[in-house]
Motif scaffolding. Sequence first.
Motif, PDB file in Angstrom:
ATOM      1  N   THR A  95     -54.569  61.842   8.059  1.00  0.00           N
ATOM      2  CA  THR A  95     -54.520  63.133   7.363  1.00  0.00           C
ATOM      3  C   THR A  95     -53.062  63.482   7.093  1.00  0.00           C
ATOM      4  O   THR A  95     -52.220  63.422   7.989  1.00  0.00           O
ATOM      5  CB  THR A  95     -55.170  64.223   8.226  1.00  0.00           C
ATOM      6  N   GLU A  96     -52.774  63.857   5.850  1.00  0.00           N
ATOM      7  CA  GLU A  96     -51.369  63.998   5.464  1.00  0.00           C
ATOM      8  C   GLU A  96     -51.188  65.078   4.409  1.00  0.00           C
ATOM      9  O   GLU A  96     -51.991  65.219   3.486  1.00  0.00           O
ATOM     10  CB  GLU A  96     -50.864  62.656   4.905  1.00  0.00           C
ATOM     11  N   LEU A  97     -50.105  65.836   4.542  1.00  0.00           N
ATOM     12  CA  LEU A  97     -49.649  66.791   3.527  1.00  0.00           C
ATOM     13  C   LEU A  97     -48.230  66.397   3.146  1.00  0.00           C
ATOM     14  O   LEU A  97     -47.364  66.252   4.019  1.00  0.00           O
ATOM     15  CB  LEU A  97     -49.667  68.217   4.081  1.00  0.00           C
ATOM     16  N   ARG A  98     -47.996  66.202   1.852  1.00  0.00           N
ATOM     17  CA  ARG A  98     -46.661  65.847   1.377  1.00  0.00           C
ATOM     18  C   ARG A  98     -46.035  67.031   0.643  1.00  0.00           C
ATOM     19  O   ARG A  98     -46.718  67.721  -0.110  1.00  0.00           O
ATOM     20  CB  ARG A  98     -46.719  64.639   0.437  1.00  0.00           C
ATOM     21  N   PHE A  99     -44.728  67.205   0.859  1.00  0.00           N
ATOM     22  CA  PHE A  99     -44.014  68.287   0.178  1.00  0.00           C
ATOM     23  C   PHE A  99     -42.528  67.943   0.111  1.00  0.00           C
ATOM     24  O   PHE A  99     -42.057  67.064   0.847  1.00  0.00           O
ATOM     25  CB  PHE A  99     -44.233  69.623   0.893  1.00  0.00           C
ATOM     26  N   PRO A 100     -41.768  68.604  -0.761  1.00  0.00           N
ATOM     27  CA  PRO A 100     -40.336  68.307  -0.854  1.00  0.00           C
ATOM     28  C   PRO A 100     -39.638  68.561   0.475  1.00  0.00           C
ATOM     29  O   PRO A 100     -39.826  69.609   1.093  1.00  0.00           O
ATOM     30  CB  PRO A 100     -39.844  69.275  -1.940  1.00  0.00           C
ATOM     31  N   ALA A 142     -36.760  69.436   1.036  1.00  0.00           N
ATOM     32  CA  ALA A 142     -35.879  70.605   0.957  1.00  0.00           C
ATOM     33  C   ALA A 142     -36.546  71.860   1.506  1.00  0.00           C
ATOM     34  O   ALA A 142     -35.859  72.791   1.954  1.00  0.00           O
ATOM     35  CB  ALA A 142     -35.449  70.834  -0.491  1.00  0.00           C
ATOM     36  N   VAL A 143     -37.877  71.889   1.489  1.00  0.00           N
ATOM     37  CA  VAL A 143     -38.604  73.044   2.030  1.00  0.00           C
ATOM     38  C   VAL A 143     -38.256  73.251   3.501  1.00  0.00           C
ATOM     39  O   VAL A 143     -38.190  74.392   3.986  1.00  0.00           O
ATOM     40  CB  VAL A 143     -40.123  72.848   1.859  1.00  0.00           C
ATOM     41  N   LEU A 144     -38.011  72.167   4.228  1.00  0.00           N
ATOM     42  CA  LEU A 144     -37.732  72.282   5.659  1.00  0.00           C
ATOM     43  C   LEU A 144     -36.473  73.088   5.935  1.00  0.00           C
ATOM     44  O   LEU A 144     -36.346  73.710   7.002  1.00  0.00           O
ATOM     45  CB  LEU A 144     -37.602  70.888   6.284  1.00  0.00           C
ATOM     46  N   ASP A 145     -35.537  73.088   5.001  1.00  0.00           N
ATOM     47  CA  ASP A 145     -34.279  73.815   5.204  1.00  0.00           C
ATOM     48  C   ASP A 145     -34.314  75.227   4.624  1.00  0.00           C
ATOM     49  O   ASP A 145     -33.310  75.940   4.673  1.00  0.00           O
ATOM     50  CB  ASP A 145     -33.118  73.024   4.609  1.00  0.00           C
ATOM     51  N   ALA A 146     -35.464  75.633   4.078  1.00  0.00           N
ATOM     52  CA  ALA A 146     -35.589  77.003   3.569  1.00  0.00           C
ATOM     53  C   ALA A 146     -35.636  77.979   4.732  1.00  0.00           C
ATOM     54  O   ALA A 146     -36.311  77.745   5.738  1.00  0.00           O
ATOM     55  CB  ALA A 146     -36.853  77.132   2.729  1.00  0.00           C
ATOM     56  N   ARG A 169     -38.867  60.915   4.240  1.00  0.00           N
ATOM     57  CA  ARG A 169     -38.502  59.662   3.571  1.00  0.00           C
ATOM     58  C   ARG A 169     -38.089  59.964   2.131  1.00  0.00           C
ATOM     59  O   ARG A 169     -38.868  60.527   1.374  1.00  0.00           O
ATOM     60  CB  ARG A 169     -39.672  58.679   3.537  1.00  0.00           C
ATOM     61  N   GLN A 170     -36.862  59.627   1.797  1.00  0.00           N
ATOM     62  CA  GLN A 170     -36.383  59.699   0.412  1.00  0.00           C
ATOM     63  C   GLN A 170     -36.702  61.043  -0.239  1.00  0.00           C
ATOM     64  O   GLN A 170     -37.236  61.107  -1.347  1.00  0.00           O
ATOM     65  CB  GLN A 170     -36.973  58.545  -0.398  1.00  0.00           C
ATOM     66  N   GLY A 171     -36.360  62.108   0.448  1.00  0.00           N
ATOM     67  CA  GLY A 171     -36.524  63.443  -0.113  1.00  0.00           C
ATOM     68  C   GLY A 171     -37.924  64.015  -0.030  1.00  0.00           C
ATOM     69  O   GLY A 171     -38.179  65.104  -0.542  1.00  0.00           O
ATOM     70  N   VAL A 172     -38.851  63.292   0.594  1.00  0.00           N
ATOM     71  CA  VAL A 172     -40.231  63.771   0.740  1.00  0.00           C
ATOM     72  C   VAL A 172     -40.539  63.945   2.226  1.00  0.00           C
ATOM     73  O   VAL A 172     -40.241  63.062   3.044  1.00  0.00           O
ATOM     74  CB  VAL A 172     -41.234  62.794   0.112  1.00  0.00           C
TER      75      VAL A 172
END
Length: 360
Positions: free
Chosen positions: A205-210, A212-216, A129-132
């Motif tokens: 339970t949740e972990l949030r991250f940018p 963009a990491v998914l495309d690394a 969602r929105q870059g997150v």
Amino acid sequence: MSPTHPHDTLHLPPLERARVVGAYAATAVETAQALGADLRRLGEACGQALTQPLPDLSVRQYLHLLDAAANQLGEPTFGLQVGQRMRLATFAGYGLVLCTCRDFRAAAAQTCRFEGLAHDLGRSEIVERQGVAHYYWHSPWLDLPNARLLSESVVAGIRAFAHWLAGGTLPASEVRFTHPKPAEVPIEAYERALGVPVSFGAPVTELRFPAAVLDAHIPHADTSLFPELERLAGEKLAARDRESHEPPLLRQVREHIHQRLMHDRATLGEVAAAMALSARSLQRRLTQAGVPFTALVDDTRRELAQRYLRDTRLSLTEVAFLLGYRQQSSFNHAFRAWFDCTPAAWRVQAQAAAPARRAA
């Protein structure tokens, strides 16, 4: 999508059949042992001797293991410590698939697909969602005693393994847990362990991250091995799902078929007699279960064919014999119907993936 999942959409078996694979549970045992725990006492607490190789545990046994270890060691952060020690071997059955993914987006998708190969503790979901990116971990077992250790180990394990895949630290912004913060553990201990701000009392339970990491890209990933390893993991997952969900009657029939195939005695009458039933009674019970006897024979042969073909000590003729085929041509015909290739070609493909499996 809602951050919560109804229990029946998680595709988990009922609690009495839910399992944790020995390789996954072994990380908790090894962590406890490294911290000085008495494994005999831990085994008594969870009702299973903690010998190597560790057998599969029930979900209840695994939770008892985490709880007993934390209490025996006086380590309220034991769950976090277990997660920090998770490695490739922990993620039994699919860790190698992740190592052949081109990027973290693909690795996340395969984790969501295959984590049932390691455990029935819960299921993962990724939402952007929105870059997150939001990594949600859903589990129906978090109301069981001291299950906070479970969710803490899972989140710490995801972080540790992702860092290992990346060869360095990946950015993240926040971790949220559903349970209240334990009074005896300062918030700083969580934030040091996870490297991000941590909060409690969340709906999931949740972990949030940018995002963009998914495309690394994943460094050193051998993507050429992905198709074969993904196929093997898919076969294992299908078998595990069936074992977890199908009635005990079907598992018993499959086992009797397995035992009798090579002797050409995998017939309805033979299997019924071995189960102290008449052929008519067994047929009626299988009809009620919605699975014909002939389908069970075919499924058992298909799964055993893959197992035997991976053993290069067995010739194709021997594999056919073990499966109850008296003619090689009959085996070849059946195999083509299952996999759209010959047994010889399938064996070559399986051998191509073997070096990566051995390297793990």
